[in-house]
Motif scaffolding. Structure first.
Motif, PDB file in Angstrom:
ATOM      1  N   THR A  19       0.840  -1.202   0.000  1.00 32.36           N
ATOM      2  CA  THR A  19       0.000   0.000   0.000  1.00 32.36           C
ATOM      3  C   THR A  19       0.872   1.248   0.000  1.00 32.36           C
ATOM      4  O   THR A  19       1.840   1.340   0.759  1.00 32.36           O
ATOM      5  N   LEU A  20       0.515   2.189  -0.846  1.00 28.20           N
ATOM      6  CA  LEU A  20       1.214   3.472  -0.857  1.00 28.20           C
ATOM      7  C   LEU A  20       0.408   4.492  -0.058  1.00 28.20           C
ATOM      8  O   LEU A  20      -0.739   4.797  -0.388  1.00 28.20           O
ATOM      9  N   VAL A  21       1.019   4.995   1.010  1.00 29.63           N
ATOM     10  CA  VAL A  21       0.446   6.122   1.735  1.00 29.63           C
ATOM     11  C   VAL A  21       1.181   7.364   1.229  1.00 29.63           C
ATOM     12  O   VAL A  21       2.389   7.507   1.433  1.00 29.63           O
ATOM     13  N   ALA A  22       0.462   8.226   0.519  1.00 33.51           N
ATOM     14  CA  ALA A  22       1.078   9.437  -0.029  1.00 33.51           C
ATOM     15  C   ALA A  22       1.115  10.501   1.068  1.00 33.51           C
ATOM     16  O   ALA A  22       0.075  10.948   1.535  1.00 33.51           O
ATOM     17  N   VAL A  23       2.323  10.853   1.500  1.00 37.85           N
ATOM     18  CA  VAL A  23       2.473  11.774   2.639  1.00 37.85           C
ATOM     19  C   VAL A  23       2.467  13.212   2.131  1.00 37.85           C
ATOM     20  O   VAL A  23       3.422  13.689   1.537  1.00 37.85           O
ATOM     21  N   SER A  24       1.322  13.861   2.368  1.00 41.11           N
ATOM     22  CA  SER A  24       1.058  15.160   1.744  1.00 41.11           C
ATOM     23  C   SER A  24       1.291  16.344   2.682  1.00 41.11           C
ATOM     24  O   SER A  24       0.948  17.477   2.337  1.00 41.11           O
ATOM     25  N   LYS A  25       1.857  16.100   3.841  1.00 42.99           N
ATOM     26  CA  LYS A  25       2.073  17.179   4.827  1.00 42.99           C
ATOM     27  C   LYS A  25       2.808  18.357   4.198  1.00 42.99           C
ATOM     28  O   LYS A  25       3.721  18.152   3.394  1.00 42.99           O
ATOM     29  N   THR A  26       2.372  19.543   4.573  1.00 37.94           N
ATOM     30  CA  THR A  26       2.891  20.839   4.091  1.00 37.94           C
ATOM     31  C   THR A  26       2.463  21.193   2.659  1.00 37.94           C
ATOM     32  O   THR A  26       2.642  22.318   2.221  1.00 37.94           O
ATOM     33  N   HIS A  27       1.926  20.240   1.916  1.00 35.11           N
ATOM     34  CA  HIS A  27       1.530  20.529   0.535  1.00 35.11           C
ATOM     35  C   HIS A  27       0.037  20.880   0.477  1.00 35.11           C
ATOM     36  O   HIS A  27      -0.772  20.282   1.173  1.00 35.11           O
ATOM     37  N   PRO A  28      -0.321  21.849  -0.375  1.00 34.77           N
ATOM     38  CA  PRO A  28      -1.698  22.341  -0.394  1.00 34.77           C
ATOM     39  C   PRO A  28      -2.696  21.344  -0.974  1.00 34.77           C
ATOM     40  O   PRO A  28      -2.334  20.425  -1.717  1.00 34.77           O
ATOM     41  N   SER A  29      -3.952  21.570  -0.652  1.00 32.17           N
ATOM     42  CA  SER A  29      -5.023  20.674  -1.079  1.00 32.17           C
ATOM     43  C   SER A  29      -5.115  20.504  -2.597  1.00 32.17           C
ATOM     44  O   SER A  29      -5.457  19.430  -3.082  1.00 32.17           O
ATOM     45  N   GLU A  30      -4.810  21.572  -3.344  1.00 37.72           N
ATOM     46  CA  GLU A  30      -4.903  21.473  -4.820  1.00 37.72           C
ATOM     47  C   GLU A  30      -3.952  20.403  -5.348  1.00 37.72           C
ATOM     48  O   GLU A  30      -4.257  19.704  -6.321  1.00 37.72           O
ATOM     49  N   ILE A  31      -2.795  20.306  -4.705  1.00 37.32           N
ATOM     50  CA  ILE A  31      -1.797  19.317  -5.136  1.00 37.32           C
ATOM     51  C   ILE A  31      -2.276  17.901  -4.774  1.00 37.32           C
ATOM     52  O   ILE A  31      -2.121  16.959  -5.548  1.00 37.32           O
ATOM     53  N   ILE A  32      -2.873  17.796  -3.591  1.00 37.64           N
ATOM     54  CA  ILE A  32      -3.413  16.494  -3.175  1.00 37.64           C
ATOM     55  C   ILE A  32      -4.520  16.067  -4.148  1.00 37.64           C
ATOM     56  O   ILE A  32      -4.579  14.910  -4.579  1.00 37.64           O
ATOM     57  N   GLN A  33      -5.354  17.032  -4.526  1.00 38.81           N
ATOM     58  CA  GLN A  33      -6.449  16.751  -5.468  1.00 38.81           C
ATOM     59  C   GLN A  33      -5.902  16.207  -6.799  1.00 38.81           C
ATOM     60  O   GLN A  33      -6.489  15.293  -7.395  1.00 38.81           O
ATOM     61  N   ILE A  35      -3.263  14.374  -7.286  1.00 43.13           N
ATOM     62  CA  ILE A  35      -2.871  12.970  -7.126  1.00 43.13           C
ATOM     63  C   ILE A  35      -4.124  12.100  -6.906  1.00 43.13           C
ATOM     64  O   ILE A  35      -4.211  10.973  -7.397  1.00 43.13           O
ATOM     65  N   TYR A  36      -5.085  12.671  -6.209  1.00 40.99           N
ATOM     66  CA  TYR A  36      -6.385  11.993  -6.047  1.00 40.99           C
ATOM     67  C   TYR A  36      -6.988  11.709  -7.431  1.00 40.99           C
ATOM     68  O   TYR A  36      -7.480  10.607  -7.696  1.00 40.99           O
ATOM     69  N   ASP A  37      -6.934  12.703  -8.294  1.00 40.75           N
ATOM     70  CA  ASP A  37      -7.498  12.552  -9.643  1.00 40.75           C
ATOM     71  C   ASP A  37      -6.779  11.476 -10.454  1.00 40.75           C
ATOM     72  O   ASP A  37      -7.331  10.943 -11.418  1.00 40.75           O
ATOM     73  N   GLU A  38      -5.553  11.160 -10.058  1.00 43.39           N
ATOM     74  CA  GLU A  38      -4.805  10.072 -10.701  1.00 43.39           C
ATOM     75  C   GLU A  38      -5.128   8.722 -10.065  1.00 43.39           C
ATOM     76  O   GLU A  38      -4.544   7.710 -10.435  1.00 43.39           O
ATOM     77  N   GLY A  39      -6.003   8.722  -9.064  1.00 43.86           N
ATOM     78  CA  GLY A  39      -6.456   7.455  -8.494  1.00 43.86           C
ATOM     79  C   GLY A  39      -6.007   7.162  -7.068  1.00 43.86           C
ATOM     80  O   GLY A  39      -6.450   6.186  -6.467  1.00 43.86           O
ATOM     81  N   GLN A  40      -5.135   8.007  -6.508  1.00 47.64           N
ATOM     82  CA  GLN A  40      -4.652   7.736  -5.148  1.00 47.64           C
ATOM     83  C   GLN A  40      -5.731   8.066  -4.116  1.00 47.64           C
ATOM     84  O   GLN A  40      -6.403   9.104  -4.222  1.00 47.64           O
ATOM     85  N   ARG A  41      -5.930   7.194  -3.127  1.00 45.22           N
ATOM     86  CA  ARG A  41      -6.951   7.441  -2.108  1.00 45.22           C
ATOM     87  C   ARG A  41      -6.399   7.489  -0.684  1.00 45.22           C
ATOM     88  O   ARG A  41      -7.100   7.929   0.223  1.00 45.22           O
ATOM     89  N   VAL A  42      -5.194   7.005  -0.471  1.00 46.47           N
ATOM     90  CA  VAL A  42      -4.650   6.956   0.882  1.00 46.47           C
ATOM     91  C   VAL A  42      -3.598   8.055   1.052  1.00 46.47           C
ATOM     92  O   VAL A  42      -2.589   8.078   0.326  1.00 46.47           O
TER      93      VAL A  42
END
Ligand SMILES: *Cc1c(COP(=O)(O)O)cnc(C)c1O
Length: 215
Positions: A19-33, A35-42
């Motif tokens: 399982t890949l946990v994408a560690v998004s600390k310090t990065h803004p929500s737009e950037i997380i979105q 990666i989410y749009d590429e299919g990542q959920r965790v």
């Protein structure tokens, strides 16, 4: 490479059962979105306030993992939605998680964080403490906590032998507790050492800067 390219490169290099946990600390929500749009959920965050802010705006099917040291007075802010708390490093925090999970009438998954690094700045239980808490959990002392596995952070080093030695300590505990990789998580490895961690048995890795860039 772009963040999206980093993500796909790492994702496709991982064995299917990791399982890949994408560690998004310090990065803004737009950037997380993105990666989410590429299919990542965790996704993993280490600060409660930042996690709460992001959870409010981002899609509700994200599985949020809290991976940083947690203070007891902050559990209440995440208890309603957090999927897994990976950083359970004391009996006190376990009790508090159980209490807040009960108020929300849900079970919260937890990993026991074990100290495997040689440097003493890192949080974590000793092997004996971890065994005691594990026994308490499986004997239903904390009925709103679901034991999910173990987490560890190795020393920040390029020395592969040392990394292997530290990761093996956690893999050995995992075996001693009769845990298995289909039901339980062995969370080890970050951007600099996740390949070594997987060689040593990790089935979950927490990768931040190798995806999102430096912080
Ligand atoms: C920040 C962090 C990571 C990710 O670190 P990177 O080196 O950026 O991949 C993993 N685990 C924990 C507990 C962290 O705090």
């Amino acid at each position: 490479m772009s963040i999206t390219e980093n993500f796909h490169k790492i994702k496709s290099s991982l064995p299917k059962d990791v399982t890949l946990v994408a560690v998004s600390k310090t990065h803004p929500s737009e950037i997380i979105q993105e990666i989410y749009d590429e299919g990542q959920r965790v996704f993993g965050e280490n600060k409660v306030q930042e996690l709460v802010e992001k959870q409010e705006i981002l899609p509700k099917d994200i599985e949020w993992h809290l991976i940083g040291h947690l203070q007891t007075n902050k559990v209440k802010y995440i208890a309603a939605f957090v999927d897994t708390i990976q950083s359970v490093d004391s009996e006190k925090i376990l009790k508090e998680i159980n209490k807040e999970a009960a108020k929300n009438n849900r079970k919260i998954k937890i990993l026991l964080q074990v100290k495997i690094a040689e440097e003493d700045s890192k949080y974590g239980l000793t092997l004996d403490e971890a065994k005691i808490l594990f026994t308490e959990i499986i004997n239903n002392k904390y009925s709103f906590v679901a034991f999910s596995g173990l987490m560890g952070m190795a020393t920040f080093t390029d020395d592969t032998q040392q990394l292997k030695q530290e990761f093996s300590v956690l893999q050995n505990l995992f075996n001693d507790l009769n845990l298995n990789k289909t039901e339980h998580t062995l969370s080890m490895g970050m951007s600099g050492d996740y390949e070594t961690a997987i060689e040593c048995g990790a089935n979950s890795v927490r990768v931040g800067s190798a995806i999102f860039g430096s912080r």
